[in-house]
Design a protein around this motif. Structure first.
Motif, short mmCIF file in Angstrom:
data_model
loop_
_atom_site.label_atom_id
_atom_site.label_comp_id
_atom_site.label_asym_id
_atom_site.label_seq_id
_atom_site.Cartn_x
_atom_site.Cartn_y
_atom_site.Cartn_z
N ARG A 19 -5.45 4.10 -2.71
CA ARG A 19 -6.77 4.56 -3.09
C ARG A 19 -7.81 3.49 -2.76
O ARG A 19 -7.46 2.31 -2.59
CB ARG A 19 -6.82 4.87 -4.59
N PRO A 20 -9.09 3.85 -2.70
CA PRO A 20 -10.12 2.85 -2.45
C PRO A 20 -10.09 1.68 -3.43
O PRO A 20 -10.25 0.53 -3.04
CB PRO A 20 -11.42 3.65 -2.57
N SER A 21 -9.88 1.98 -4.72
CA SER A 21 -9.85 0.90 -5.71
C SER A 21 -8.66 -0.03 -5.46
O SER A 21 -8.77 -1.25 -5.63
CB SER A 21 -9.76 1.49 -7.12
N GLN A 22 -7.53 0.53 -5.04
CA GLN A 22 -6.37 -0.31 -4.74
C GLN A 22 -6.61 -1.16 -3.50
O GLN A 22 -6.23 -2.34 -3.46
CB GLN A 22 -5.13 0.57 -4.54
N LEU A 23 -7.26 -0.57 -2.48
CA LEU A 23 -7.54 -1.33 -1.27
C LEU A 23 -8.50 -2.48 -1.58
O LEU A 23 -8.31 -3.60 -1.08
CB LEU A 23 -8.15 -0.42 -0.20
N ALA A 24 -9.51 -2.22 -2.39
CA ALA A 24 -10.45 -3.28 -2.75
C ALA A 24 -9.73 -4.44 -3.43
O ALA A 24 -9.99 -5.61 -3.13
CB ALA A 24 -11.54 -2.72 -3.66
N GLU A 25 -8.81 -4.12 -4.32
CA GLU A 25 -8.05 -5.16 -5.02
C GLU A 25 -7.14 -5.92 -4.06
O GLU A 25 -7.03 -7.15 -4.11
CB GLU A 25 -7.23 -4.52 -6.14
N LEU A 26 -6.48 -5.18 -3.15
CA LEU A 26 -5.59 -5.80 -2.18
C LEU A 26 -6.36 -6.75 -1.26
O LEU A 26 -5.90 -7.87 -0.99
CB LEU A 26 -4.88 -4.73 -1.36
N LEU A 27 -7.51 -6.32 -0.79
CA LEU A 27 -8.27 -7.14 0.14
C LEU A 27 -8.79 -8.41 -0.53
O LEU A 27 -8.81 -9.49 0.09
CB LEU A 27 -9.43 -6.35 0.73
N PHE A 34 0.14 -8.84 11.22
CA PHE A 34 -0.57 -8.58 9.97
C PHE A 34 0.39 -8.66 8.78
O PHE A 34 1.54 -8.22 8.87
CB PHE A 34 -1.24 -7.21 10.01
N GLY A 35 -0.12 -9.19 7.67
CA GLY A 35 0.73 -9.33 6.49
C GLY A 35 1.15 -7.99 5.92
O GLY A 35 2.23 -7.87 5.32
N THR A 36 0.32 -6.97 6.10
CA THR A 36 0.67 -5.62 5.69
C THR A 36 -0.26 -4.64 6.40
O THR A 36 -1.36 -5.01 6.84
CB THR A 36 0.56 -5.42 4.16
N ILE A 37 0.20 -3.41 6.53
CA ILE A 37 -0.61 -2.32 7.09
C ILE A 37 -0.68 -1.24 6.03
O ILE A 37 0.35 -0.73 5.57
CB ILE A 37 0.01 -1.75 8.38
N VAL A 38 -1.89 -0.87 5.60
CA VAL A 38 -2.05 0.13 4.56
C VAL A 38 -2.96 1.25 5.05
O VAL A 38 -3.89 1.01 5.83
CB VAL A 38 -2.63 -0.48 3.26
N ASN A 39 -2.69 2.45 4.60
CA ASN A 39 -3.48 3.62 4.99
C ASN A 39 -4.37 4.03 3.82
O ASN A 39 -3.88 4.30 2.72
CB ASN A 39 -2.56 4.78 5.37
N LEU A 40 -5.66 4.07 4.05
CA LEU A 40 -6.61 4.42 3.00
C LEU A 40 -6.75 5.92 2.88
O LEU A 40 -7.03 6.62 3.84
CB LEU A 40 -7.98 3.80 3.31
N GLU A 41 -6.53 6.42 1.67
CA GLU A 41 -6.70 7.84 1.37
C GLU A 41 -7.93 7.99 0.49
O GLU A 41 -8.01 7.41 -0.59
CB GLU A 41 -5.47 8.38 0.63
N PRO A 42 -8.95 8.73 0.94
CA PRO A 42 -10.16 8.88 0.12
C PRO A 42 -9.82 9.52 -1.21
O PRO A 42 -8.99 10.42 -1.29
CB PRO A 42 -11.05 9.78 0.97
N HIS A 43 -10.49 9.06 -2.24
CA HIS A 43 -10.11 9.48 -3.59
C HIS A 43 -11.36 9.55 -4.45
O HIS A 43 -11.98 8.53 -4.74
CB HIS A 43 -9.11 8.48 -4.17
#
Length: 361
Positions: free
Chosen positions: A8-16, A158-167
């Motif tokens: 989710r966007p919130s998870q991506l923000a935290e990961l970044l 890259f340390g990881t590859i993540v797919n962003l799903e709009p939420h």
């Protein structure tokens, strides 16, 4: 897609933010218009990192690798590097290099990032300082966005590859920050669009790539609809303009909702006399009223808005009261310090959902 785990966007923000802290490169994938770039910008701002954005899709390999320049005095060649690379090499504080649309670039351009992404990281034979972090974003092949793939050696760096799903966070997702709503509110975009998306969450992101010159609903395109409305789009241009942004079907549903929104009981009258105001039964009208009241919230109006919220709870519509409280706080944080808000947080049923400053527990 198979073998794809989304965030989710919130998870991506935290990961970044964590990736920036530990200096680990991350590749973000996702459909066009889901907010990849905006989340990267927000993460950099929260981490206090400087930002350099590069666009390899419109670049040549030498734009990052540099070109050899003869040094006649010393009998050898030096790398003549572009300004973006020089900026990274001279960084002395936390600095993010955001490689946007990496997957659309030529293989030779992708290959120019192989050395910078893996220790001993370097551009043109010059070592990068440890304070430089790489984040990249790309669409996917299924998006028909000109992505043919990434070189395997580039992907593996890259340390990881993540797919962003709009939420679009709904009332059911307690505990997950509502990143899009926070962003929408911070941009001053109109409450009626957000109210509609809560009423019709399936239309928040309904991307379908097509060869025709049409758009699909996406977070990016709904933001553009909001900008058109804020600019005073004439009524006779609403249908063609909004259809051009989000497609004919989504536009028709939004225009119908907009008619309901505009025919609401005057929200200012609800605030003036919350004990006498009508409590509607239709979900579309309740979403519209919630958005309209929250857009008018201030420390002065909030006590009366809260009285109407209590009446919603008594009528069995507590979830719409929660929306009003959350969005009121997002629009004006000073509401969280009012006597009415603090009493509500500690005494009412809403206090179990909202903490003392308007966020979710």
């Amino acid at each position: 897609m198979k073998d794809i785990v989304t965030v989710r966007p919130s998870q991506l923000a935290e990961l970044l933010q964590l990736a920036i802290q530990i200096r680990e490169p991350v590749l973000v994938t996702g459909a066009p218009g889901v907010g990849k770039s905006d989340i990267v910008y927000q993460a950099c701002a929260k981490a206090g990192a400087a930002l350099t954005v590069v666009h390899p899709v419109v670049s040549d390999p030498t734009d990052f690798k540099g070109v050899l320049w003869p040094d006649k005095e010393n009998g050898h060649c030096n790398w003549l590097l572009p300004i973006e690379v020089t900026t990274l090499l001279e960084a002395r504080t936390l600095h993010v290099c955001f490689i946007d649309d990496l997957g659309q670039s030529l293989p030779a351009v992708q290959a120019s990032f192989m050395r910078p992404l893996l220790p001993p990281r370097a551009f043109g034979g010059k070592a990068l300082p440890d304070c430089v972090v790489f984040i990249a974003a790309t669409n996917r092949r299924i998006d028909r966005a000109g992505v043919s793939g990434l070189l395997e050696p580039v992907k593996s760096r890259f340390g990881t590859i993540v797919n962003l799903e709009p939420h679009l966070c709904s009332l059911a997702c307690s505990g997950h920050p509502d990143t899009f709503v926070d962003w929408w509110t911070s941009q001053g975009l109109p409450a009626e669009v957000l109210a509609f998306l809560r009423f019709k969450p399936d239309l928040f992101h309904d991307f379908h790539p097509t060869a025709d010159l049409t758009n699909s609903p996406s977070p990016r395109m709904w933001a553009k609809v909001g900008k058109w409305l804020n600019a005073g789009l004439p009524r006779d241009l609403e249908t063609p303009t909004i259809a051009g942004a989000v497609g004919v079907g989504a536009a028709a549903e939004f225009i119908a909702f907009l008619k309901v929104y505009r025919e609401l009981p005057d929200p200012d009258e609800i605030i003036k006399a919350p004990n006498k105001a009508l409590i509607p039964k239709e979900p579309s009208t309740l979403y519209a009223i919630a958005g309209a009241l929250a857009s008018r919230a201030s420390p002065k109006t909030f006590p009366n808005i809260l009285r109407y919220v209590e009446r919603l709870r008594e009528a069995g519509f507590a979830e719409f009261g929660v929306l009003i409280i959350r969005d009121s706080y997002r629009r004006d944080n000073a509401i969280g310090f009012t006597k009415a808000f603090m009493e509500m947080s500690s005494q009412s049923d809403y206090g179990k959902i909202m903490d003392g400053r308007g966020g979710e527990k």
